[in-house]
Enzyme design. Structure first.
Site, mmCIF file in Angstrom:
data_model
loop_
_atom_site.group_PDB
_atom_site.id
_atom_site.type_symbol
_atom_site.label_atom_id
_atom_site.label_comp_id
_atom_site.label_asym_id
_atom_site.label_seq_id
_atom_site.Cartn_x
_atom_site.Cartn_y
_atom_site.Cartn_z
ATOM 1 N N HIS A 133 57.905 60.874 27.123
ATOM 2 C CA HIS A 133 57.084 61.411 26.035
ATOM 3 C C HIS A 133 56.070 62.403 26.586
ATOM 4 O O HIS A 133 54.866 62.148 26.580
ATOM 5 C CB HIS A 133 56.347 60.275 25.317
ATOM 6 C CG HIS A 133 57.193 59.500 24.365
ATOM 7 N ND1 HIS A 133 57.570 59.988 23.126
ATOM 8 C CD2 HIS A 133 57.737 58.254 24.462
ATOM 9 C CE1 HIS A 133 58.302 59.076 22.496
ATOM 10 N NE2 HIS A 133 58.420 58.019 23.287
ATOM 11 N N GLU B 95 54.963 64.850 25.235
ATOM 12 C CA GLU B 95 54.077 65.311 24.160
ATOM 13 C C GLU B 95 52.861 64.415 23.963
ATOM 14 O O GLU B 95 51.905 64.796 23.282
ATOM 15 C CB GLU B 95 54.858 65.420 22.841
ATOM 16 C CG GLU B 95 55.092 64.117 22.089
ATOM 17 C CD GLU B 95 56.243 63.277 22.633
ATOM 18 O OE1 GLU B 95 56.560 62.242 22.021
ATOM 19 O OE2 GLU B 95 56.825 63.666 23.673
ATOM 20 N N CYS C 41 63.076 60.790 23.928
ATOM 21 C CA CYS C 41 63.089 59.334 24.101
ATOM 22 C C CYS C 41 64.243 58.687 23.315
ATOM 23 O O CYS C 41 65.396 58.925 23.640
ATOM 24 C CB CYS C 41 61.731 58.738 23.740
ATOM 25 S SG CYS C 41 61.496 57.066 24.429
#
Length: 305
Positions: free
Chosen positions: A235, A237, A142
């Site tokens: 993102h 994750e 990001c």
């Protein structure tokens, strides 16, 4: 990958309860293998949450991974206890003479600021320069991806009319790329950002391949031709409730924020989100570690150039 982390790191209990293979320091020392050395430069304010999310993704495959958590010395964290940082984190000055197989540079909630206005920008530039010769492959997330594209290639970020916020479908732009091995033709990933990088600026550079994009969210995954640098604008994750927590935080601050798209069932924030990006998040990180770190990095890190 079995990940070697300190026994008292908060993430250990969380991951153990999820059946993620976490190896204690004693057992790791008795395995006759060289672990991959992966550093995580954690720029997120919620450091404990972020380190847990990332460790979840790089754990539970056959190769041993040794983690080094880093934070910027030139920034005072307001959301992470100093005791946690002192116990589990190092600064760049403490590792600058070392070499690593991989480095992850996280995002940070500062993308509405000019890069030069970020109080740790000078330190981050030094780390990014150091990574070119001291890390085999760096994975930028990001704002971390935007920062690296700007620093290394002069690629600017542009403000969006409204926050890119939600779960978006993506396509593969470059088939048969090892980083996307096993990916479906259409897959999903979370985004949470106020700025973007543009395809035309990236294509002008000539050294970066755009591997995946989204009709709505724009360019998503990029890498340099040799795979030494990877850039991800979203993102992957994030866990199930991260966007929900961000949404509720912004509402509590009185900010004008729209509900994250394609996230709550029936756009009803009382209903728990359905995770439809977890499989591809795991593939992305395991492919990076396998094909761009483990199979390419020299056995002797001192040979790294």
């Amino acid at each position: 990958m079995p990940i070697k982390i300190p026994d008292s790191l908060p993430a250990k209990e969380v991951l153990t309860n999820e059946n993620i293979f976490v190896m204690d320091e004693h057992r790791a020392l008795h395995q006759d293998v060289r672990p991959l050395r992966i550093a995580i430069l954690n720029l997120m304010p919620t450091k404990i949450t972020t380190e847990t999310q990332l460790l979840r993704l790089i754990g539970n495959t056959p190769i041993q991974v040794e983690i080094e958590l880093l934070h910027p010395k030139t920034h005072v964290s307001k959301n992470t206890p100093e005791e946690h940082l002192t116990k589990f984190y190092k600064t760049f000055d403490e590792v600058k003479d070392e070499k690593f197989d991989g480095l992850i540079i996280t995002g940070a909630p500062v993308e509405q600021m000019e890069f030069e206005e970020v109080n740790y920008w000078e330190e981050l530039k030094k780390i990014m320069d150091w990574s070119v010769h001291n890390v085999y492959s760096t994975f930028h997330i990001c704002w971390g991806a935007q920062a690296a594209l700007y620093h290394h290639y002069g690629i600017k970020k542009y403000p969006l009319k409204e926050k890119m916020f939600g779960i978006f479908p993506h396509r593969i732009c470059k088939p048969n790329t090892m980083l996307l091995r096993g990916f479906d033709d259409c897959f999903y990933a979370p985004h949470s950002r106020h700025t973007e990088v543009r395809r035309e600026d990236i294509e002008k550079v000539g050294e970066i391949d755009i591997l995946s994009d989204s009709e709505e969210a724009g360019v998503y995954i990029m890498k340099t031709r040799g795979g030494r640098q990877v850039f991800v604008t979203g993102h992957s994750e994030y866990d199930q409730f991260t966007l929900k927590e961000e949404y509720e935080r912004d509402l509590a601050k009185g900010l004008k924020i729209k509900m994250p798209k394609n996230y709550f069932p029936d756009d009803d924030p009382t209903k728990p989100p359905v995770v439809n990006w977890r499989g591809h998040a795991n593939l992305l990180f395991s492919n990076w570690l396998n094909y761009y770190v483990y199979q390419e990095t020299p056995f002797d890190l001192n040979e790294l150039k």
